[in-house]
Design an enzyme around this catalytic site. Structure first.
Site, PDB file in Angstrom:
ATOM      1  N   ASP A 159       0.818  -1.210   0.000  1.00 56.54           N
ATOM      2  CA  ASP A 159       0.000   0.000   0.000  1.00 56.54           C
ATOM      3  C   ASP A 159       0.853   1.262   0.000  1.00 56.54           C
ATOM      4  O   ASP A 159       0.345   2.356  -0.182  1.00 56.54           O
ATOM      5  CB  ASP A 159      -0.940   0.014   1.210  1.00 56.54           C
ATOM      6  CG  ASP A 159      -2.298  -0.570   0.862  1.00 56.54           C
ATOM      7  OD1 ASP A 159      -2.544  -0.802  -0.338  1.00 56.54           O
ATOM      8  OD2 ASP A 159      -3.117  -0.780   1.773  1.00 56.54           O
ATOM      9  N   ASP A 174     -11.063  -6.858  10.771  1.00 62.97           N
ATOM     10  CA  ASP A 174     -10.984  -8.302  10.886  1.00 62.97           C
ATOM     11  C   ASP A 174     -12.039  -8.877  11.825  1.00 62.97           C
ATOM     12  O   ASP A 174     -12.684  -9.870  11.507  1.00 62.97           O
ATOM     13  CB  ASP A 174      -9.579  -8.727  11.311  1.00 62.97           C
ATOM     14  CG  ASP A 174      -8.927  -7.692  12.195  1.00 62.97           C
ATOM     15  OD1 ASP A 174      -9.671  -6.947  12.846  1.00 62.97           O
ATOM     16  OD2 ASP A 174      -7.693  -7.638  12.232  1.00 62.97           O
TER      17      ASP A 174
HETATM   18  O1  LIG Z   1      -3.644   1.155   4.612  1.00 66.08           O
HETATM   19  C1  LIG Z   1      -3.129   0.171   5.132  1.00 66.08           C
HETATM   20  C2  LIG Z   1      -2.839   0.112   6.511  1.00 66.08           C
HETATM   21  C3  LIG Z   1      -2.250  -1.044   7.021  1.00 66.08           C
HETATM   22  N1  LIG Z   1      -1.927  -2.084   6.235  1.00 66.08           N
HETATM   23  C4  LIG Z   1      -1.286  -3.278   6.800  1.00 66.08           C
HETATM   24  O2  LIG Z   1      -2.090  -3.827   7.795  1.00 66.08           O
HETATM   25  C5  LIG Z   1      -1.294  -4.510   8.739  1.00 66.08           C
HETATM   26  C6  LIG Z   1      -1.728  -4.170  10.156  1.00 66.08           C
HETATM   27  O3  LIG Z   1      -1.353  -2.890  10.503  1.00 66.08           O
HETATM   28  P1  LIG Z   1      -0.571  -2.565  11.862  1.00 66.08           P
HETATM   29  O4  LIG Z   1      -0.251  -1.141  11.859  1.00 66.08           O
HETATM   30  O5  LIG Z   1       0.516  -3.539  12.055  1.00 66.08           O
HETATM   31  O6  LIG Z   1      -1.708  -2.749  12.927  1.00 66.08           O
HETATM   32  P2  LIG Z   1      -1.748  -3.682  14.227  1.00 66.08           P
HETATM   33  O7  LIG Z   1      -2.532  -2.954  15.248  1.00 66.08           O
HETATM   34  O8  LIG Z   1      -0.427  -4.195  14.587  1.00 66.08           O
HETATM   35  O9  LIG Z   1      -2.615  -4.873  13.621  1.00 66.08           O
HETATM   36  C7  LIG Z   1      -3.549  -5.640  14.304  1.00 66.08           C
HETATM   37  O10 LIG Z   1      -4.839  -5.070  14.211  1.00 66.08           O
HETATM   38  C8  LIG Z   1      -5.320  -4.844  12.876  1.00 66.08           C
HETATM   39  C9  LIG Z   1      -6.689  -4.224  12.973  1.00 66.08           C
HETATM   40  O11 LIG Z   1      -7.553  -5.014  13.695  1.00 66.08           O
HETATM   41  C10 LIG Z   1      -5.329  -6.154  12.096  1.00 66.08           C
HETATM   42  O12 LIG Z   1      -5.702  -5.908  10.775  1.00 66.08           O
HETATM   43  C11 LIG Z   1      -3.942  -6.752  12.125  1.00 66.08           C
HETATM   44  O13 LIG Z   1      -3.913  -7.975  11.420  1.00 66.08           O
HETATM   45  C12 LIG Z   1      -3.528  -6.973  13.560  1.00 66.08           C
HETATM   46  O14 LIG Z   1      -2.231  -7.526  13.595  1.00 66.08           O
HETATM   47  C13 LIG Z   1       0.152  -4.144   8.447  1.00 66.08           C
HETATM   48  O15 LIG Z   1       0.795  -5.224   7.824  1.00 66.08           O
HETATM   49  C14 LIG Z   1       0.026  -2.986   7.496  1.00 66.08           C
HETATM   50  O16 LIG Z   1       1.063  -2.956   6.597  1.00 66.08           O
HETATM   51  C15 LIG Z   1      -2.215  -2.029   4.884  1.00 66.08           C
HETATM   52  O17 LIG Z   1      -1.911  -2.959   4.148  1.00 66.08           O
HETATM   53  N2  LIG Z   1      -2.805  -0.905   4.361  1.00 66.08           N
END
Ligand SMILES: O=c1ccn([C@@H]2O[C@H](COP(=O)(O)OP(=O)(O)O[C@H]3O[C@H](CO)[C@@H](O)[C@H](O)[C@H]3O)[C@@H](O)[C@H]2O)c(=O)[nH]1
Ligand SMILES: [Mn+2]
Length: 753
Positions: free
Chosen positions: A163, A476
């Site tokens: 992204d 999710d």
């Molecule tokens: O516009 C975006 C924003 C984020 N991501 C990806 O989404 C993932 C999750 O983002 P992160 O910032 O790591 O959020 P976390 O809070 O760590 O993620 C937890 O919480 C999210 C929301 O519930 C879930 O989607 C994730 O799987 C879960 O690990 C990462 O790989 C990002 O690269 C995208 O692909 N596009």
């Protein structure tokens, strides 16, 4: 399940295949103890409610001042409401303890020819969004770890959604597509674990003795050098923010970036770096390689991109034309595969003849490899991983929590679970049509690209009935809920060797949601079991816990300062349920924590984090949700940081709390509440010891002193943070603000009336 697993007679042509997984219940003794304990707690809760109701302040002779009485009544009502909320919330949490179950796949049985023939294609989706916060070198380690799964490569495809639309990430993936030709055979030959190169070399260099005994150390060193050279090239490029010119010239894929003006405004970029159907796609040993695809979906300023859910939905469509795996695994870019047999484990659930057809997804826990021993920020969520999720599983299935989850593709497309139709679909149906096979890569790329364009989703059910849900930062959980509501079950599998390891933030900071049209009681009514509705509610109601908690952390201490008792005296029989509740719930939670493999200090740290989260991020999440409901703001997604300064990491190692990086408002609230409790404790102790001349036994303020003392002890790092000198301390202007605020509140309360 070692190699010694039971062997089945292959020649016997039974109709029934042996089952592929076992389900165990928590043992009976444990269950009985838990339930008796729960009943005793519930009784005390009711008694507390009764006490509040029955002892509502009335005008006795002692209480002359009408005004004073009025205030006391309001305080009492607030306390009653908070206690009703806590009691109600506690009842909900019981859904997670009532019937826990634990799953065990019987992986060896997949080796039976009849299963082997049916192994489905598996598509792995890795999501990344920002090359600065999520360094390309980290991203490709995750990619390499999933490419090296112990699974037939012609049935495995890996997709990277970028992204950030960054040529640096693309360049890193290109490097990985060459490096994997060495890495995958190496992993298979030496049964390497984990298969993320960086994690592997970290673990083996530190215990090289073990490593020299079972590895050919020359090959090992050669591989290490090969990896480090690649890592160096990628890191240099990342640092310079520029792909080396000779690399750019060598691969025509980079020409796509000529027309990219910004990460938020560009066409779809789709490149199939390895196509496993291509006969040349082989590793150094001549074995087939898995398919590897890079995708940066189209971004335009006028179109909302819906964050990770949007990326996942584009991947679902694009992959359906390239590999169309029946099973989809989703990992975040910081969650590498730590266990090469996870695919096989997950397939045991999907392929089981008897129960497999009703299982929509298999969720693995999110484990982290950067957590200090006592888990300063409560990032491991130990009890959730070890106790809560098995509890959800017993109620019909764990929540979908994003990373580390295997899905049946059809459920993501919005299909209902109808047992009959599912049975028939259980044939191998992953083979694409002949024409599609013959299409050249370029042709395939061109014909598939439009599926990742912005306008593709217009006037479709994507993000609503199909794919991952839009419109909420925890897409999710909502997606999982809607899958459950369509009649599917899910399974939680927590293997001994963690399936996935990620990066947990090692500073303060967090966000969450609650209110939305997907309230589990309304949305799930009559579609999922009450137990499952309760499981969902627990997480959805995290946020509104903020108000009662804040009330409880501020009002009783201030009343202590003022000398107003809110709890029964020691000599009163009503003292018993209060004390029983305090002791039993804390013992219960400590026992749960230790049982889940934590330390006492870790539990103590978690109590602190629990308070911090409730009075800051949940508070703001609640405010934000309300604003959103009123149409005043839009969902925002903040990508959590995955890299930290050396400075910060060092403090984390020493378990010193990092305040410098969290939002000043958050820190102000935390420090103010901590200080109010400190001042009140001092005032209260003075009142008890000096003014009241220790008429000890009758002490009506005792419970308030105990509560205040507890909060002060938990907050010790906060007071330290006010006086520390390093960069992670509470910033001076925040300290000043909090001290002034806390002092003026305390002074004005004690000078009232
Ligand atoms: O516009 C975006 C924003 C984020 N991501 C990806 O989404 C993932 C999750 O983002 P992160 O910032 O790591 O959020 P976390 O809070 O760590 O993620 C937890 O919480 C999210 C929301 O519930 C879930 O989607 C994730 O799987 C879960 O690990 C990462 O790989 C990002 O690269 C995208 O692909 N596009
Ligand atoms: Mn993450």
């Amino acid at each position: 399940m070692g190699a010694s697993g039971v062997r089945y007679d292959e020649t016997k042509d039974d109709d029934v295949l042996p089952k592929l997984f076992e389900t165990k219940k928590a043992n009976l003794a444990q269950l009985v103890i838990r339930r008796l304990f729960s009943i005793s707690i519930l009784t005390s809760i009711c008694l507390v409610w009764f006490y509040r109701f029955n002892y509502f302040p009335t005008s006795t002779a002692a209480e002359v001042d009408e005004h004073k009485l009025g205030t006391r009544r309001w305080i009492w009502i607030g306390l009653f409401l908070a206690e009703i909320w806590f009691g109600f919330y506690w009842i909900l949490t019981q859904a997670l303890r009532w019937n826990q179950i634990f799953r065990h796949p019987l992986r060896d049985r997949l080796l039976l020819t009849r299963y082997k023939e049916k192994l489905p294609c598996v598509d792995v989706f890795v999501c990344t969004a920002n090359p600065v916060i999520e360094p390309p070198a980290m991203v490709i380690n995750t990619v390499l770890s999933v490419m090296a799964y112990d699974y037939p490569p012609e049935k495995l495809s890996v997709y990277l959604s970028d992204d950030g639309g960054s040529d640096l990430t693309f360049y890193a993936l290109l490097e990985a597509s060459h490096f994997c030709k060495h890495w995958i055979p190496f992993c298979k030959k030496f049964q390497v674990e984990p298969r993320s190169p960086v994690a592997y070399f970290l673990t083996t260099s530190s215990n090289s003795k073990h490593n020299s005994s079972c590895f050919n150390s020359e090959e090992w060193s050669a591989m290490k050098i090969l990896y480090e050279e690649m890592e160096n090239r990628i890191e240099t490029a990342t640092k310079l923010g520029k792909v080396p010119d000779e690399m750019r010239a060598r691969h025509q894929g980079f020409s796509e970036w000529d027309s990219v003006s910004s990460p938020r405004d560009h066409q779809t970029i789709l490149q199939i770096l390895i196509n496993s159907r291509n006969p040349d796609a082989v590793d150094m040993e001549g074995c087939k390689l898995p398919t590897l695809v890079y995708m940066a979906r189209e971004k335009r300023p006028q179109h909302h991109h819906n964050f990770k859910a949007g990326a996942m939905n584009s991947l679902i469509r694009v992959s359906s034309k390239i590999s169309n795996g029946r099973i989809i695994l989703n990992v975040d870019c910081d969650m590498y595969s730590n266990n090469s047999v996870s695919i096989r484990d997950a397939l045991c659930f999907f392929m089981d003849e008897e129960k497999g057809h009703e299982i929509a997804y298999v969720q693995f826990p999110q484990n982290f490899d950067n957590i200090s021993k006592n888990d300063l920020y409560g990032g491991a969520m130990r009890v959730i991983v070890e106790q809560d999720f098995p509890g959800q599983d017993g109620n019909g299935g764990p929540l979908y929590i994003g990373s580390g989850c295997f899905h049946r593709r059809e459920t993501l497309l919005g299909e209902q679970n109808s047992k009959v139709s599912k049975r028939n679909q259980c044939k191998t149906d992953d083979i694409l049509s002949k024409e599609e096979l013959e299409e050249s890569i370029a042709g395939l790329e061109a014909s598939v690209k439009h599926l990742a364009n912005c306008i593709y989703e217009e006037n479709t059910q994507w993000g609503n009935e199909m794919g991952l849900r839009y419109g909420c930062p925890v897409e999710d959980v909502l997606t999982g809920l809607s899958i459950h509501c369509r009649g599917w079950k899910s399974v939680y599998f927590n293997p001994e060797r963690p399936g996935f390891l990620g990066v947990s933030p090692n500073t303060l900071g967090d966000t969450l949601i609650f209110l939305s049209k997907y309230n589990p009681f309304l949305y799930g009514y009559q579609k999922i079991s009450l137990g499952l509705q309760m499981s969902y509610s627990i997480y959805c109601l995290w946020a509104p816990n903020c108000l009662p908690t804040l009330y409880y952390l501020v009002i009783p201490p201030l009343c202590l300062l003022k000398g107003v008792p809110l709890f029964p005296k020691i000599t009163s029989p009503w003292f018993v349920p209060f004390v029983y509740l305090i002791i039993s719930t804390y013992t219960y939670s400590l026992a749960d924590f230790l049982w889940s493999g934590g330390t006492i200090q870790g539990w103590w740290n978690e109590q602190r984090i629990w308070i911090f989260k409730r009075i800051t991020s949940y508070l703001f999440a609640s405010i934000d949700s309300i604003r959103k409901l009123l149409g005043l703001s839009k969902t925002a997604f903040v990508i959590t940081s995955k890299v930290a300064d050396e400075d910060v990491s060092e403090r984390y190692e020493k378990e010193i709390m990092e305040f410098g990086t969290s939002s000043p408002i958050f820190t102000t609230i935390i420090a103010t509440v901590a200080l109010i409790n400190l001042f009140s404790l001092v005032g209260g102790l003075k009142r008890m010891l000096i003014d009241m001349k220790l008429e000890a036994i009758e002490q009506p303020l005792l419970l308030q002193i105990v509560q205040c003392g507890f909060v002060v002890l938990v907050n010790l790092p906060v007071y330290q943070g006010l006086f520390r000198k390093d960069k992670g301390r509470i910033p001076p202007f925040v300290s000043l603000k909090s001290v002034t605020l806390a002092l003026s509140i305390c002074v004005s309360v004690s000078s009232l009336y």
